[in-house]
Write a protein that holds these residues in place. Structure first.
Motif, PDB file in Angstrom:
ATOM      1  N   TYR A  63       0.827  -1.290   0.059  1.00 28.94           N
ATOM      2  CA  TYR A  63       0.256   0.154   0.022  1.00 28.94           C
ATOM      3  C   TYR A  63       0.889   1.334   0.037  1.00 28.94           C
ATOM      4  O   TYR A  63       0.202   2.247   0.126  1.00 28.94           O
ATOM      5  N   GLY A  64       2.252   1.103  -0.062  1.00 29.87           N
ATOM      6  CA  GLY A  64       3.032   2.241  -0.032  1.00 29.87           C
ATOM      7  C   GLY A  64       3.536   2.878   1.425  1.00 29.87           C
ATOM      8  O   GLY A  64       4.253   3.708   1.255  1.00 29.87           O
ATOM      9  N   TYR A  65       3.208   2.162   2.225  1.00 21.60           N
ATOM     10  CA  TYR A  65       3.247   2.460   3.687  1.00 21.60           C
ATOM     11  C   TYR A  65       4.680   2.017   4.097  1.00 21.60           C
ATOM     12  O   TYR A  65       5.227   0.800   3.754  1.00 21.60           O
ATOM     13  N   PHE A  66       5.414   2.778   4.807  1.00 15.54           N
ATOM     14  CA  PHE A  66       6.813   2.386   5.403  1.00 15.54           C
ATOM     15  C   PHE A  66       6.945   2.803   7.012  1.00 15.54           C
ATOM     16  O   PHE A  66       6.171   3.826   7.274  1.00 15.54           O
ATOM     17  N   SER A  67       7.596   2.347   7.581  1.00 17.04           N
ATOM     18  CA  SER A  67       7.998   2.947   8.934  1.00 17.04           C
ATOM     19  C   SER A  67       9.410   2.201   9.571  1.00 17.04           C
ATOM     20  O   SER A  67       9.728   1.147   9.262  1.00 17.04           O
ATOM     21  N   MET A  68      10.370   3.137   9.980  1.00 20.43           N
ATOM     22  CA  MET A  68      11.911   2.823  10.399  1.00 20.43           C
ATOM     23  C   MET A  68      12.379   3.911  11.359  1.00 20.43           C
ATOM     24  O   MET A  68      11.938   4.978  11.638  1.00 20.43           O
ATOM     25  N   PRO A  69      13.137   3.218  12.288  1.00 17.42           N
ATOM     26  CA  PRO A  69      13.953   4.278  13.085  1.00 17.42           C
ATOM     27  C   PRO A  69      14.921   5.157  12.614  1.00 17.42           C
ATOM     28  O   PRO A  69      15.876   4.415  11.915  1.00 17.42           O
ATOM     29  N   VAL A  70      15.235   6.365  12.594  1.00 18.87           N
ATOM     30  CA  VAL A  70      16.159   7.113  12.061  1.00 18.87           C
ATOM     31  C   VAL A  70      16.756   8.076  13.505  1.00 18.87           C
ATOM     32  O   VAL A  70      16.081   8.080  14.183  1.00 18.87           O
ATOM     33  N   LEU A  71      17.974   8.777  12.802  1.00 22.60           N
ATOM     34  CA  LEU A  71      18.696   9.681  13.656  1.00 22.60           C
ATOM     35  C   LEU A  71      18.281  11.152  13.065  1.00 22.60           C
ATOM     36  O   LEU A  71      18.037  11.264  12.012  1.00 22.60           O
ATOM     37  N   GLU A  72      18.399  11.871  13.911  1.00 21.87           N
ATOM     38  CA  GLU A  72      18.491  13.402  13.451  1.00 21.87           C
ATOM     39  C   GLU A  72      19.424  13.684  12.496  1.00 21.87           C
ATOM     40  O   GLU A  72      20.566  12.966  12.705  1.00 21.87           O
ATOM     41  N   LYS A  73      19.330  14.429  11.389  1.00 18.48           N
ATOM     42  CA  LYS A  73      20.229  14.866  10.290  1.00 18.48           C
ATOM     43  C   LYS A  73      20.523  13.619   9.433  1.00 18.48           C
ATOM     44  O   LYS A  73      21.451  13.505   8.693  1.00 18.48           O
TER      45      LYS A  73
END
Length: 212
Positions: A63-73
């Protein structure tokens, strides 16, 4: 040799600690969103969202959805087959959740025109044409006779009955038998009216007129 290995191990350990310390200073943000195409009505599946420095990433679902942990910058690369590549930087000072809608642009590639010839050179093409065997006249004659409309009609009339015709004939016979099961069978020799007409025809001389 042992001292050199120990020195290299120490350098690697210090580099890893430095990088880890630099990343700890940055807040972890849950980055999520939906990737859509140019029409903005349907999600794009299989889109790669990748962080080159961190070596981590994810892909969008059907469906085009995603989710993941990232860091600032963090600098992200968003790519998919048939779409232009995009770059995105996670901003600072946001909340722990960062949600976006990413619209990808179609990547249209025009390939140069390619002409395909049956033979590599014109001379070989001429030789192949000259070597072709011309059909004989009786081939055309047989073809015309096979496609003659009168012959096709004659073949059609002489075709045997197929399954559908046999079924219709059987049903008609069965219905005729059913309708006449309570009636007497008519025999022309025992019909007085038929005999009367026959005698009248003899008196009129109808049979003589037919012989003439």
């Amino acid at each position: 040799m042992k001292h050199v290995l120990a020195g290299l191990f120490g350098i690697l350990l210090m580099s890893y600690a430095f990088v880890s310390f630099g990343q700890v200073d940055k807040r972890i943000i849950q980055f999520s969103g939906i990737v859509v195409g140019e029409d903005s009505t349907s999600g794009v599946a299989g889109v790669h969202i990748f962080v080159p420095k961190g070596g981590r990433g994810t892909t969008s679902n059907p469906y085009g959805y995603f989710s993941m942990p990232v860091l600032e910058k963090d600098s992200l690369i968003i790519s998919a087959v048939g779409y232009e590549k995009m770059h995105l930087i996670i901003p600072e000072g946001k909340s722990d959740n960062y949600t976006v809608i990413i619209e990808l642009l179609a990547d249209t590639t025009f390939l140069p025109e390619v002409e395909i010839y049956p033979y590599p050179t014109e001379e070989l093409l001429k030789e192949a044409i000259l070597a072709l065997e011309v059909p004989y006249q009786y081939h055309y004659k047989n073809m015309q006779q096979s496609l003659d409309q009168a012959m096709l009609n004659k073949m059609y009339r002489n075709l045997p009955m197929n399954a559908g015709n046999n079924y219709n004939y059987y049903v008609n016979q069965q219905m005729a038998t059913y309708n006449s099961r309570f009636q007497t069978t008519s025999i022309p020799l025992l019909n007085p009216f038929a005999w009367g007409e026959f005698i009248k025809s003899l008196k009129r001389g109808d049979h003589k007129k037919r012989k003439k």
